[in-house]
Design a protein around this motif. Structure first.
Motif, PDB file in Angstrom:
ATOM      1  N   THR A   1      39.144  45.424  37.058  1.00 53.20           N
ATOM      2  CA  THR A   1      40.051  45.555  35.912  1.00 53.20           C
ATOM      3  C   THR A   1      40.972  46.769  36.025  1.00 53.20           C
ATOM      4  OG1 THR A   1      38.437  46.816  34.620  1.00 53.20           O
ATOM      5  CG2 THR A   1      38.438  44.426  34.325  1.00 53.20           C
TER       6      THR A   1
ATOM      7  N   THR B   1      42.763  47.167  38.880  1.00 51.45           N
ATOM      8  CA  THR B   1      43.848  46.714  39.761  1.00 51.45           C
ATOM      9  C   THR B   1      44.236  45.259  39.511  1.00 51.45           C
ATOM     10  OG1 THR B   1      42.293  45.941  41.431  1.00 51.45           O
ATOM     11  CG2 THR B   1      43.052  48.220  41.636  1.00 51.45           C
ATOM     12  N   ASP B   2      43.398  44.542  38.764  1.00 50.29           N
ATOM     13  CA  ASP B   2      43.535  43.096  38.536  1.00 50.29           C
ATOM     14  C   ASP B   2      43.327  42.272  39.817  1.00 50.29           C
ATOM     15  OD1 ASP B   2      43.871  43.420  35.864  1.00 50.29           O
ATOM     16  OD2 ASP B   2      46.051  43.268  35.897  1.00 50.29           O
TER      17      ASP B   2
ATOM     18  N   TYR C   1      41.279  32.152  29.570  1.00 48.82           N
ATOM     19  CA  TYR C   1      40.289  33.205  29.795  1.00 48.82           C
ATOM     20  C   TYR C   1      39.062  32.947  28.933  1.00 48.82           C
ATOM     21  CZ  TYR C   1      38.510  37.992  30.324  1.00 48.82           C
ATOM     22  OH  TYR C   1      37.753  39.089  30.598  1.00 48.82           O
TER      23      TYR C   1
ATOM     24  N   MET D   1      51.689  37.673  37.193  1.00 49.28           N
ATOM     25  CA  MET D   1      50.771  36.561  36.922  1.00 49.28           C
ATOM     26  C   MET D   1      49.694  36.496  37.996  1.00 49.28           C
ATOM     27  SD  MET D   1      51.655  32.548  36.344  1.00 49.28           S
ATOM     28  CE  MET D   1      52.963  32.946  35.218  1.00 49.28           C
ATOM     29  N   LEU D   2      48.465  36.339  37.565  1.00 48.12           N
ATOM     30  CA  LEU D   2      47.374  36.257  38.536  1.00 48.12           C
ATOM     31  C   LEU D   2      47.418  34.924  39.277  1.00 48.12           C
ATOM     32  CD1 LEU D   2      44.360  37.456  36.319  1.00 48.12           C
ATOM     33  CD2 LEU D   2      45.854  38.851  37.740  1.00 48.12           C
TER      34      LEU D   2
ATOM     35  N   ARG E   1      36.540  40.380  39.085  1.00 51.43           N
ATOM     36  CA  ARG E   1      37.874  41.002  39.165  1.00 51.43           C
ATOM     37  C   ARG E   1      37.727  42.497  38.917  1.00 51.43           C
ATOM     38  NH1 ARG E   1      41.625  41.897  35.082  1.00 51.43           N
ATOM     39  NH2 ARG E   1      40.157  40.896  33.678  1.00 51.43           N
TER      40      ARG E   1
ATOM     41  N   HIS F   1      55.316  36.828  32.768  1.00 47.61           N
ATOM     42  CA  HIS F   1      55.514  35.645  31.924  1.00 47.61           C
ATOM     43  C   HIS F   1      55.291  35.980  30.447  1.00 47.61           C
ATOM     44  CE1 HIS F   1      51.225  35.754  32.839  1.00 47.61           C
ATOM     45  NE2 HIS F   1      50.995  34.952  31.812  1.00 47.61           N
TER      46      HIS F   1
ATOM     47  N   ARG G   1      49.804  47.508  32.701  1.00 44.90           N
ATOM     48  CA  ARG G   1      50.952  46.653  32.977  1.00 44.90           C
ATOM     49  C   ARG G   1      50.554  45.278  32.477  1.00 44.90           C
ATOM     50  NH1 ARG G   1      49.072  47.660  38.710  1.00 44.90           N
ATOM     51  NH2 ARG G   1      47.865  45.818  39.221  1.00 44.90           N
TER      52      ARG G   1
ATOM     53  N   GLU H   1      47.914  31.576  37.023  1.00 49.10           N
ATOM     54  CA  GLU H   1      47.163  31.909  35.807  1.00 49.10           C
ATOM     55  C   GLU H   1      47.476  30.993  34.628  1.00 49.10           C
ATOM     56  OE1 GLU H   1      48.107  35.935  34.736  1.00 49.10           O
ATOM     57  OE2 GLU H   1      47.612  35.528  32.648  1.00 49.10           O
ATOM     58  N   LEU H   2      48.722  30.506  34.558  1.00 51.88           N
ATOM     59  CA  LEU H   2      49.119  29.694  33.404  1.00 51.88           C
ATOM     60  C   LEU H   2      48.285  28.424  33.270  1.00 51.88           C
ATOM     61  CD1 LEU H   2      53.023  29.852  33.406  1.00 51.88           C
ATOM     62  CD2 LEU H   2      51.433  30.942  31.827  1.00 51.88           C
TER      63      LEU H   2
ATOM     64  N   THR I   1      40.991  40.897  30.002  1.00 50.70           N
ATOM     65  CA  THR I   1      40.769  42.332  29.835  1.00 50.70           C
ATOM     66  C   THR I   1      41.247  43.058  31.087  1.00 50.70           C
ATOM     67  OG1 THR I   1      38.577  42.264  30.805  1.00 50.70           O
ATOM     68  CG2 THR I   1      38.710  41.928  28.440  1.00 50.70           C
ATOM     69  N   SER I   2      41.842  44.214  30.877  1.00 52.81           N
ATOM     70  CA  SER I   2      42.349  44.970  32.008  1.00 52.81           C
ATOM     71  C   SER I   2      42.642  46.397  31.577  1.00 52.81           C
ATOM     72  CB  SER I   2      43.623  44.310  32.542  1.00 52.81           C
ATOM     73  OG  SER I   2      44.155  45.053  33.607  1.00 52.81           O
ATOM     74  N   TYR I   3      42.645  47.304  32.555  1.00 54.05           N
ATOM     75  CA  TYR I   3      42.989  48.711  32.287  1.00 54.05           C
ATOM     76  C   TYR I   3      44.222  49.129  33.079  1.00 54.05           C
ATOM     77  CZ  TYR I   3      38.454  49.292  29.996  1.00 54.05           C
ATOM     78  OH  TYR I   3      37.385  49.193  29.132  1.00 54.05           O
ATOM     79  N   THR I   4      45.019  48.166  33.506  1.00 54.09           N
ATOM     80  CA  THR I   4      46.086  48.457  34.464  1.00 54.09           C
ATOM     81  C   THR I   4      47.356  49.023  33.834  1.00 54.09           C
ATOM     82  OG1 THR I   4      46.837  46.196  34.263  1.00 54.09           O
ATOM     83  CG2 THR I   4      45.361  46.688  36.094  1.00 54.09           C
TER      84      THR I   4
ATOM     85  N   GLY J   1      51.484  40.653  32.834  1.00 50.80           N
ATOM     86  CA  GLY J   1      52.194  39.582  33.516  1.00 50.80           C
ATOM     87  C   GLY J   1      53.623  39.460  33.009  1.00 50.80           C
TER      88      GLY J   1
ATOM     89  N   TRP K   1      36.501  31.884  33.462  1.00 47.13           N
ATOM     90  CA  TRP K   1      37.814  31.281  33.283  1.00 47.13           C
ATOM     91  C   TRP K   1      37.598  29.787  33.175  1.00 47.13           C
ATOM     92  CZ3 TRP K   1      42.689  33.611  32.968  1.00 47.13           C
ATOM     93  CH2 TRP K   1      42.731  34.978  33.219  1.00 47.13           C
TER      94      TRP K   1
END
Lengths: 417, 92
Positions: B73, B75-76, B19, B1-2, B71, A312, A308, B14-15, A303-306, A310, B57
């Protein structure tokens, strides 16, 4: 509202095109409205339009924290189709598709609706079985959808690679000929122009910061960046930020917001005549009238609000596109962006009353809300005006997560929808 | 990618992970008297936080263990990670 026509174009051409007026006013918010829509995307702006046009509510406002259509309305891949499996979904999306077909005339604004056909590719035996089930279910429900062999897919979309020696060869496809694309910005602009002409106040750059409720718990008004606005009816149509807005009224929603990406190539000459989707290898592609290849990628895992996502995720989709249409390997991508999509547990939307009197919500469209814009707006307006759902959106209630009456497109549609 | 800091294996891309959704949602201790509304809330309602979010995770291509991450959310940016069963760090 000045009606657009060939004659008006000619008249303005003679005046050097200096006489065109802005499409809508920029009014100051009034102290009180009969209804307030939170979120000026296609769904929210359309709801205001139908409230004014079909239900006679003219004293209404649409509030947006940014500019009109700057959220998911301007970020989607503009695909329109209605070939869903379950009768509830097919009825909902076909309601929208029928409105799409005459929307430009209705709004006197060219939404560039282009029913060029949506072809969903099958790559495995499982795909074939699922898609044929969709085809038969749709035909029984009166929604057009037909099965094509791989060769027929190639004839319909010559750019496709139907070679059998690729990783996921095309073994056939389901084609909805009435499906296609529309210009996403034009939809919200057309609704805004027509709604404004009926007296709807469009207030941009005005975020809602709170929902005030009276002693009985009913909605009393909304707090905004530009002061308190009194109203008895609030329709929340805030896409990825729905959970945030609803929490202002103390409601916790069955929603999670994810980034969904899309990208476009440099513009090239017309080459791709329809919309092609593949759930299995996860790619959607169509060509805009400007010539760009418009490509839809997937959601990120978290989940995110960015707004954007990844890289990949996007590159995974490009792998699939390059295999389906090998000559596009040489296309350069121009832009890549993300939008925040609110997904429900069953991947079907919510157009519903809520436990709070006077608070209505239209959300949960997940990765596929654009196609439903006019239908969703139309049904949401009905729900707000009558204080009860239309028969088409009655199954898409918020309380289906309590009763268990899911419309489980998550299982039926797998990823793309 | 995180880049996700697994508390067991260290920072990994992240791969390698899957989640697991919002963290610290406890299964009801005594499920049978729950109403439908309470069940729906447990199963489906989520905070969907715009801001600081505690989430699970699983390092599926590593140690295969679940753990928790805090985290932002908007800015990730990952602010903390800690093992399952531990309390969320108070600073974040």
């Amino acid at each position: 509202m000045e009606r657009f026509s060939g004659l008006s174009l000619l008249r303005h051409a003679l005046g050097g095109h200096q006489g065109w007026k802005p499409f809508w006013r920029e009014p100051e918010p009034k102290a009180e409205y009969d209804a307030v829509i939170v979120g000026g995307g296609g769904h929210g702006m359309g709801a205001a339009y139908y409230l004014a046009k079909e239900h006679g509510l003219r004293n209404i406002a649409v509030l947006d924290k940014g500019w009109l259509g700057g959220g998911n309305t301007g970020r989607n891949t503009t695909i329109i189709r209605s070939n869903y499996l379950f009768p509830e979904s097919a009825a909902l999306y076909d309601h929208a598709l029928k409105i799409w077909e005459t929307l430009s005339q209705d709004l006197n604004y060219n939404t560039m609706f282009s029913p060029r056909g949506v072809l969903m590719l099958a790559h495995t035996v499982h795909d074939v079985q699922v898609f044929k089930r969709h085809v038969f279910a749709n035909q029984a429900a009166g929604v057009d959808n037909e099965w094509l062999t791989a060769e027929e897919c190639k004839a319909y979309c010559p750019a496709l690679n139907i070679s059998q020696n690729i990783r996921y060869p095309v073994v056939g496809g389901a084609l909805q000929r009435r499906g296609g694309t529309a210009r996403h910005d034009a939809v919200v602009w057309g609704y805004a122009r027509a709604a404004d002409a009926m007296g709807v106040d469009i207030i941009q750059n005005c975020a809602v910061t709170g929902i005030r409720r009276d002693a009985s718990g009913a909605v009393e008004g909304v707090e905004t960046e530009r002061g308190f606005i009194r109203t008895k009816k609030v329709g929340v149509s805030a896409a990825g930020n729905t959970s945030v807005v609803m929490s202002m009224a103390g409601l916790r929603m069955p929603l999670e917001s994810f980034p969904l990406q899309a990208l476009v190539s440099e513009p090239v000459k017309p080459d791709f005549p329809c919309v092609v989707m593949s759930n299995t290898i996860h790619a959607y592609i169509s060509q805009s009238d400007k010539g760009e290849m418009v490509i839809g990628a997937g959601t990120d895992a978290y989940t995110s609000y960015t707004q954007r996502g990844g890289l990949h995720i996007a590159s995974h989709t490009l792998d699939a596109i390059c295999e389906l249409v090998p000559m596009y390997r040489r296309l350069r991508m121009l832009r890549n962006w993300g939008g925040i999509v609110d997904t429900t547990p069953d991947r079907s939307p919510i157009i519903s009353k809520t436990p709070v009197k006077g608070l209505y919500v239209n959300c949960g469209w997940g990765t596929g809300g654009f196609k439903a814009t006019p239908g969703s707006a139309n049904l949401f307006a009905h729900t707000i005006a009558k204080d009860e759902p239309h028969p088409i959106n009655a199954p898409f209630s918020l309380d289906r997560f309590v009763t268990g009456r899911f419309i489980d497109e998550a299982a039926a549609a797998a990823v793309a929808h | 990618m995180l880049i996700i800091p697994c508390p067991h294996c260290g920072p990994r891309p992240e791969l390698e992970f899957r989640y697991g959704g919002q963290a610290h949602i406890a299964r009801p201790v005594d499920p049978s008297p729950l109403s439908d509304e309470e069940w729906a809330s447990f199963l489906y309602s989520r905070d969907n936080e715009r801001g600081i979010h505690a989430e699970r995770w699983r390092h599926i291509h590593g140690c295969a263990r679940f753990f928790n991450v805090v985290r932002d959310t908007t800015t990730d940016q990952i602010l903390a990670s800690y093992k399952t069963g531990e309390f969320r760090p108070e600073a974040v």
